[in-house]
Every structure is written in structure tokens, then in C-alpha cells.
Design a protein around this motif. Structure first.
Motif, short mmCIF file in Angstrom:
data_model
loop_
_atom_site.label_atom_id
_atom_site.label_comp_id
_atom_site.label_asym_id
_atom_site.label_seq_id
_atom_site.Cartn_x
_atom_site.Cartn_y
_atom_site.Cartn_z
N ARG A 1 -32.06 76.39 63.74
CA ARG A 1 -31.84 76.58 62.19
C ARG A 1 -30.43 76.28 62.05
NH1 ARG A 1 -36.38 76.39 61.79
NH2 ARG A 1 -37.91 77.83 60.79
N GLY A 2 -29.88 75.18 61.50
CA GLY A 2 -28.38 75.04 61.49
C GLY A 2 -27.80 74.64 62.81
N SER A 3 -26.80 75.28 62.93
CA SER A 3 -26.17 75.20 64.28
C SER A 3 -26.45 76.12 65.35
CB SER A 3 -24.64 75.18 64.13
OG SER A 3 -24.27 76.51 63.56
N GLY A 4 -27.44 76.82 65.04
CA GLY A 4 -27.91 78.00 65.79
C GLY A 4 -29.47 77.91 66.29
N VAL A 5 -29.83 78.73 67.08
CA VAL A 5 -31.34 78.83 67.63
C VAL A 5 -31.74 80.34 67.48
CG1 VAL A 5 -32.61 78.52 69.70
CG2 VAL A 5 -30.67 76.94 69.51
N MET A 6 -32.97 80.27 66.80
CA MET A 6 -33.59 81.69 66.76
C MET A 6 -34.72 81.64 67.59
SD MET A 6 -35.53 81.52 63.08
CE MET A 6 -37.09 80.71 63.38
N LEU A 7 -34.87 83.18 67.87
CA LEU A 7 -36.35 83.57 68.68
C LEU A 7 -36.83 84.34 67.70
CD1 LEU A 7 -38.27 84.05 71.09
CD2 LEU A 7 -36.56 85.81 71.62
N ARG A 8 -38.23 84.10 67.24
CA ARG A 8 -38.90 84.99 66.30
C ARG A 8 -40.38 85.16 67.04
NH1 ARG A 8 -39.12 82.85 60.20
NH2 ARG A 8 -39.76 81.00 61.31
N PRO A 9 -40.25 86.46 67.60
CA PRO A 9 -41.60 86.90 67.94
C PRO A 9 -42.62 87.16 67.04
CG PRO A 9 -39.78 87.96 69.22
CD PRO A 9 -39.31 87.41 67.65
N ARG A 10 -43.87 87.09 67.31
CA ARG A 10 -45.10 87.25 66.40
C ARG A 10 -46.01 87.82 67.20
NH1 ARG A 10 -46.00 81.83 63.04
NH2 ARG A 10 -43.78 80.87 63.10
#
Length: 303
Positions: free
Chosen positions: A139-148
Motif C-alpha cells: 500500500r503506497g510505500s508500505g507493506v501491510m499484514l492483514r489477518p483474517r
């Protein structure tokens, strides 16, 4: 988003036509709600974590997550397993090769018995554990972790989305005005510091209360268009940040239909664990669109 088909019920008049229009809308909305509540869909998200150099262990998902010189990676302890399609991931794995279009979805089964404990996981069939999914996305210049997780408390308590009664008068004739060439358009997101980029092939024009209104449209699948918009109900009866409307592909002469009865909430209306786009500034309508989905009764909070 589901496209809104053009039907004879929209243009016909009388109680029978209105009843047919309402029946069609009800079936569409029930199907949309059903897709929204898939066990590992966005409403099952239990967090949103930004990855950096320091290893991160997030509640409810196996692995230690970080970003190294080659991009995002996960370090799985003995007994911890993630699956990417048919491939089992064990040990330390670089994720960049798996991130098609900037995202990878990694499945797991948590047999530890609690969403708040990362526990251990195994691939394959669910042997009495809890199904889960780790989404890793740029996302943009970052990296996200989204657990489900299938045992998400918000998903379990979700009671549906209220909406305005279907009204054929809110299915408005419009015309598509194409730009000479599609343009890349950046818009902000509900989370600060993030931008989304969409291809905009032109705008939709329609008449309301004696005035001509314009909505910037984004390219969708199979020639359909997507419109993000706000109106005078936003923040009152409808979600403040945005609603989304899918418009079927315009005819060759540019004619189209804006069926605001099918205006839907984006995931950010339901959960803090979302990075949804907001409408371009010009897509704020100066009147109340008393049609489509209303603000949800509750949301999943990061607090």
C-alpha cells in the motif's frame, strides 16, 4: 461490485413494475450481503499491521513478519505452516515472488483455540481448528499484514446492512463523456499517507433538479464503470467517507444508467482494518441521495 442490469421494470410505471423492480433489487442486495460475509472475507479481518525491519508477531496468525532487503518475508517456527495455493510454506520464506499485483493471500489453520494467540498452524484440511488467512499487500510505500479469521467476533455479530427502500426514480439516465485517452487518477485513502491510483476513462453526466451534475468514473471489468461518491446524506444516514456504485458498460452512444439503489458501502464502513479509497473532490453531490446502503450499525474497531 455487482453490476446493475438495465431492466424494463426501471422504465415502466405502475405498481406491478415497481414490485418487479423491488424484487430484483432485493435479490441483488441479498446476494451482495452474502458475498460480503464470506468466512475469510474482509469482515473477518482481525487487525492491520505495517511491516518493517523488526520482526512482528501478530495475534491470531502464525509466523514472524518483517521487511528485508528483498522485500516482505515470514519466518515460521517448527509446526507453523502457511499455504499459497497448493504450496506449503515452512521456515523462512521471501514473499515478493508470490505477490502478484502486489498482494498474496496465505491460508492457515489455527488449532491453538484462540484468536488472540498466534499458536501453531497446519496446512490442508481443517481438523477442528479455525481457518485463517494472512493477507500481505503493498500500500503506497508500505507493506501491510492483514489477518483474517473465520472466528472473527465482528463477523459473528454482523446483522446485515440497512438500506433505503428500492425506488425506480433513483435509477437515473446518464451519458458517458469519454476523455480523449484514459488518465491515471490518484485519490486519497481513509488511512493517511496512502493513495490509490485508478484509470479514469471519462465522466458520467446526468440531470437532477434542473442542473447537470458530473461524476468522474473509474474503469471496471468488461467495460463497466465504478463511481466513488459522497452526497448530502454522507455522515448522517450513510457512511461519511464514501459509497461506491457500479455502472454497467455504457451503450455505443454513451447512454448509461446510474442506479443509486445499488450504491454500496466499501469495507471501510465496517472495519478500521481497511485502506479504502475516498472519492475525488468533484464527486461530492450537493443533494441527498436517499437510496442505496446506509451506515452500518457497528464496525470493527482497532481501539
Amino acid at each position: 461490485m455487482s453490476a446493475a442490469p438495465r431492466t424494463a421494470a426501471r422504465t415502466a410505471s405502475g405498481p406491478a413494475a415497481t414490485a418487479a423492480f423491488t424484487q430484483e433489487w432485493t435479490a441483488w442486495h441479498e446476494a451482495h450481503e452474502s458475498s460480503r460475509t464470506e468466512p475469510l472475507g474482509i469482515l473477518a479481518a482481525t487487525g492491520l499491521h505495517w511491516l518493517g525491519r523488526t520482526r512482528l508477531r501478530a495475534p491470531g496468525v502464525p509466523g514472524a513478519w518483517s521487511v528485508g532487503p528483498q522485500g516482505p518475508l515470514v519466518e515460521l517456527a517448527e509446526g507453523e505452516v502457511l499455504t499459497a495455493g497448493d504450496e506449503e510454506l515452512r521456515g523462512t520464506r521471501q514473499l515478493a515472488p508470490l505477490m502478484h499485483d502486489g498482494t498474496v493471500l496465505l491460508r492457515f489453520v489455527d488449532r491453538s483455540g484462540g484468536a488472540g494467540d498466534s499458536g501453531t498452524s497446519g496446512g490442508g484440511a481443517n481438523d477442528g481448528g479455525v481457518d485463517g488467512l494472512a493477507e500481505v499487500s503493498r500500500r503506497g510505500s508500505g507493506v501491510m499484514l492483514r489477518p483474517r479469521r473465520a472466528d472473527s467476533p465482528y463477523l459473528a455479530s454482523f446483522t446485515g446492512t440497512k438500506a433505503y427502500p428500492a425506488d425506480p426514480q433513483w435509477a437515473i439516465d446518464a451519458r458517458f463523456v469519454a476523455d480523449p485517452a484514459p488518465a491515471a487518477r490518484r485519490v486519497e485513502a481513509v488511512l493517511p499517507g496512502i493513495q490509490h491510483t485508478f484509470s479514469s476513462p471519462g465522466r458520467l453526466e446526468f440531470e437532477r433538479d434542473g442542473r447537470t451534475h458530473h461524476l468522474t468514473a473509474f474503469a471496471g471489468a468488461d467495460g463497466a464503470l465504478t463511481v466513488l461518491f459522497r452526497d448530502a446524506t454522507s455522515g448522517i444516514t450513510t457512511y461519511a467517507a464514501s459509497r461506491s456504485l457500479t455502472v454497467p458498460a455504457p451503450s455505443a452512444d454513451g447512454s448509461a444508467v446510474l442506479d443509486f439503489n445499488r450504491a454500496v458501502n466499501l469495507p471501510c464502513a465496517y472495519t478500521d482494518f481497511s485502506t479504502c479509497p475516498v472519492p475525488p473532490r468533484e464527486n461530492t453531490l450537493p443533494f441527498c441521495v436517499d437510496a442505496g446502503e446506509k451506515v452500518p450499525a457497528a464496525r470493527a474497531s482497532a481501539a
